[in-house]
Design a protein around this motif. Structure first.
Motif, PDB file in Angstrom:
ATOM      1  N   TYR A  24       0.826  -1.212   0.000  1.00 10.66           N
ATOM      2  CA  TYR A  24       0.000   0.000   0.000  1.00 10.66           C
ATOM      3  C   TYR A  24       0.861   1.263   0.000  1.00 10.66           C
ATOM      4  O   TYR A  24       0.513   2.247  -0.651  1.00 10.66           O
ATOM      5  CB  TYR A  24      -0.957   0.005   1.184  1.00 10.66           C
ATOM      6  CG  TYR A  24      -2.274  -0.656   0.887  1.00 10.66           C
ATOM      7  CD1 TYR A  24      -3.038  -0.276  -0.214  1.00 10.66           C
ATOM      8  CD2 TYR A  24      -2.779  -1.650   1.705  1.00 10.66           C
ATOM      9  CE1 TYR A  24      -4.251  -0.867  -0.497  1.00 10.66           C
ATOM     10  CE2 TYR A  24      -4.002  -2.248   1.435  1.00 10.66           C
ATOM     11  CZ  TYR A  24      -4.732  -1.851   0.338  1.00 10.66           C
ATOM     12  OH  TYR A  24      -5.939  -2.435   0.060  1.00 10.66           O
ATOM     13  N   LYS A  25       1.964   1.231   0.724  1.00 12.74           N
ATOM     14  CA  LYS A  25       2.859   2.393   0.699  1.00 12.74           C
ATOM     15  C   LYS A  25       3.383   2.626  -0.711  1.00 12.74           C
ATOM     16  O   LYS A  25       3.410   3.765  -1.188  1.00 12.74           O
ATOM     17  CB  LYS A  25       4.028   2.199   1.671  1.00 12.74           C
ATOM     18  CG  LYS A  25       3.662   2.426   3.108  1.00 12.74           C
ATOM     19  CD  LYS A  25       4.877   2.241   4.008  1.00 12.74           C
ATOM     20  CE  LYS A  25       4.495   2.476   5.463  1.00 12.74           C
ATOM     21  NZ  LYS A  25       5.644   2.269   6.348  1.00 12.74           N
ATOM     22  N   GLY A  28       0.612   3.981  -2.889  1.00 14.39           N
ATOM     23  CA  GLY A  28       0.362   5.385  -2.590  1.00 14.39           C
ATOM     24  C   GLY A  28       1.387   6.310  -3.205  1.00 14.39           C
ATOM     25  O   GLY A  28       1.074   7.443  -3.580  1.00 14.39           O
ATOM     26  N   GLU A  29       2.619   5.831  -3.320  1.00 12.70           N
ATOM     27  CA  GLU A  29       3.677   6.637  -3.925  1.00 12.70           C
ATOM     28  C   GLU A  29       3.562   6.698  -5.444  1.00 12.70           C
ATOM     29  O   GLU A  29       4.006   7.659  -6.059  1.00 12.70           O
ATOM     30  CB  GLU A  29       5.051   6.055  -3.549  1.00 12.70           C
ATOM     31  CG  GLU A  29       5.374   6.200  -2.079  1.00 12.70           C
ATOM     32  CD  GLU A  29       6.592   5.389  -1.657  1.00 12.70           C
ATOM     33  OE1 GLU A  29       7.221   4.729  -2.520  1.00 12.70           O
ATOM     34  OE2 GLU A  29       6.906   5.405  -0.454  1.00 12.70           O
ATOM     35  N   ARG A  37      -4.761   7.630  -3.635  1.00 15.61           N
ATOM     36  CA  ARG A  37      -3.538   7.786  -2.843  1.00 15.61           C
ATOM     37  C   ARG A  37      -3.882   7.851  -1.354  1.00 15.61           C
ATOM     38  O   ARG A  37      -3.263   7.173  -0.537  1.00 15.61           O
ATOM     39  CB  ARG A  37      -2.768   9.030  -3.264  1.00 15.61           C
ATOM     40  CG  ARG A  37      -1.436   9.164  -2.516  1.00 15.61           C
ATOM     41  CD  ARG A  37      -0.616  10.377  -2.931  1.00 15.61           C
ATOM     42  NE  ARG A  37      -0.476  10.476  -4.379  1.00 15.61           N
ATOM     43  CZ  ARG A  37      -0.933  11.500  -5.101  1.00 15.61           C
ATOM     44  NH1 ARG A  37      -1.539  12.513  -4.517  1.00 15.61           N
ATOM     45  NH2 ARG A  37      -0.750  11.519  -6.405  1.00 15.61           N
ATOM     46  N   SER A  38      -4.879   8.649  -1.007  1.00 12.27           N
ATOM     47  CA  SER A  38      -5.304   8.762   0.396  1.00 12.27           C
ATOM     48  C   SER A  38      -5.782   7.416   0.929  1.00 12.27           C
ATOM     49  O   SER A  38      -5.467   7.036   2.060  1.00 12.27           O
ATOM     50  CB  SER A  38      -6.411   9.796   0.549  1.00 12.27           C
ATOM     51  OG  SER A  38      -5.935  11.072   0.247  1.00 12.27           O
ATOM     52  N   GLU A  41      -2.749   5.138   1.515  1.00 10.10           N
ATOM     53  CA  GLU A  41      -2.007   5.564   2.709  1.00 10.10           C
ATOM     54  C   GLU A  41      -2.732   5.131   3.979  1.00 10.10           C
ATOM     55  O   GLU A  41      -2.106   4.661   4.937  1.00 10.10           O
ATOM     56  CB  GLU A  41      -1.786   7.071   2.680  1.00 10.10           C
ATOM     57  CG  GLU A  41      -0.788   7.495   1.609  1.00 10.10           C
ATOM     58  CD  GLU A  41      -0.754   8.994   1.347  1.00 10.10           C
ATOM     59  OE1 GLU A  41      -1.585   9.741   1.914  1.00 10.10           O
ATOM     60  OE2 GLU A  41       0.122   9.423   0.561  1.00 10.10           O
ATOM     61  N   LYS A  42      -4.054   5.275   3.983  1.00  4.71           N
ATOM     62  CA  LYS A  42      -4.838   4.853   5.156  1.00  4.71           C
ATOM     63  C   LYS A  42      -4.741   3.341   5.352  1.00  4.71           C
ATOM     64  O   LYS A  42      -4.608   2.860   6.487  1.00  4.71           O
ATOM     65  CB  LYS A  42      -6.297   5.273   4.999  1.00  4.71           C
ATOM     66  CG  LYS A  42      -7.133   4.893   6.190  1.00  4.71           C
ATOM     67  CD  LYS A  42      -8.577   5.331   6.057  1.00  4.71           C
ATOM     68  CE  LYS A  42      -9.325   4.908   7.305  1.00  4.71           C
ATOM     69  NZ  LYS A  42     -10.745   4.906   7.142  1.00  4.71           N
ATOM     70  N   GLU A  45      -1.523   2.379   6.955  1.00  6.16           N
ATOM     71  CA  GLU A  45      -1.591   2.626   8.400  1.00  6.16           C
ATOM     72  C   GLU A  45      -2.391   1.536   9.102  1.00  6.16           C
ATOM     73  O   GLU A  45      -2.017   1.084  10.194  1.00  6.16           O
ATOM     74  CB  GLU A  45      -2.219   3.991   8.669  1.00  6.16           C
ATOM     75  CG  GLU A  45      -1.356   5.161   8.256  1.00  6.16           C
ATOM     76  CD  GLU A  45      -2.083   6.501   8.344  1.00  6.16           C
ATOM     77  OE1 GLU A  45      -3.173   6.575   8.951  1.00  6.16           O
ATOM     78  OE2 GLU A  45      -1.556   7.477   7.788  1.00  6.16           O
TER      79      GLU A  45
END
Length: 147
Positions: A24-25, A28-29, A37-38, A41-42, A45
């Motif tokens: 996921y990281k 997101g990049e 992307r949001s 990132e969530k 986490e």
């Protein structure tokens, strides 16, 4: 379920969460669309948080948490092919994330199929699977963003 087997099952889930967090990281990049992307990132986490809860259970049942992802391990891991999708744009990244989440949900389901999980472990795994399933449903509603 004997503790050694339970710790092994939990460490497998932990490694898969490491893989998902990293995937996921990376997504997101690489993704262009800001909503996706949001979302990615969530989810990274969330998987980080899942990992900490799993580590607590591993220690509680007398084990040592594994460290690191399985990237050099089995090629069937959920997020391995995500890297290959990056070269193909947002749609390929999105599709790979869908595939990964479906696989992840199935793996959680397999763990829950064991009738002898201790109640606290079953509760944690159920909550995490429910979160994965909700995330998958949410991700499916964003398909138009990746087109």
């Amino acid at each position: 379920m004997e503790n050694e087997k339970l710790v092994s099952v939990l460490n497998d889930l932990l490694t898969k969460n490491y893989d998902a967090e990293k995937g996921y990281k990376e997504a997101g990049e690489k993704i262009e669309h800001t909503s996706l992307r949001s979302y990615f990132e969530k989810q990274a986490e969330n998987r980080y948080s899942f990992g900490h809860k799993i580590k607590e259970m591993i220690v509680k049942y007398g084990g040592t948490p594994d460290k690191g992802t399985s990237i050099v391990g089995d090629l069937h891991r959920t997020w391995i092919s995500l890297r290959d999708a990056f070269a193909s744009g947002d749609k390929a990244i999105y599709d790979e994330c869908i595939r990964g989440e479906e696989s992840f949900s199935n793996e959680y389901g397999e763990v829950l199929a064991d009738d002898v999980l201790p109640p606290d472990v079953r509760e944690m795994v159920t909550m995490q699977k429910d979160s994965v399933d909700k995330a998958l449903a949410s991700l499916r509603t964003m398909e138009g963003f990746a087109a």
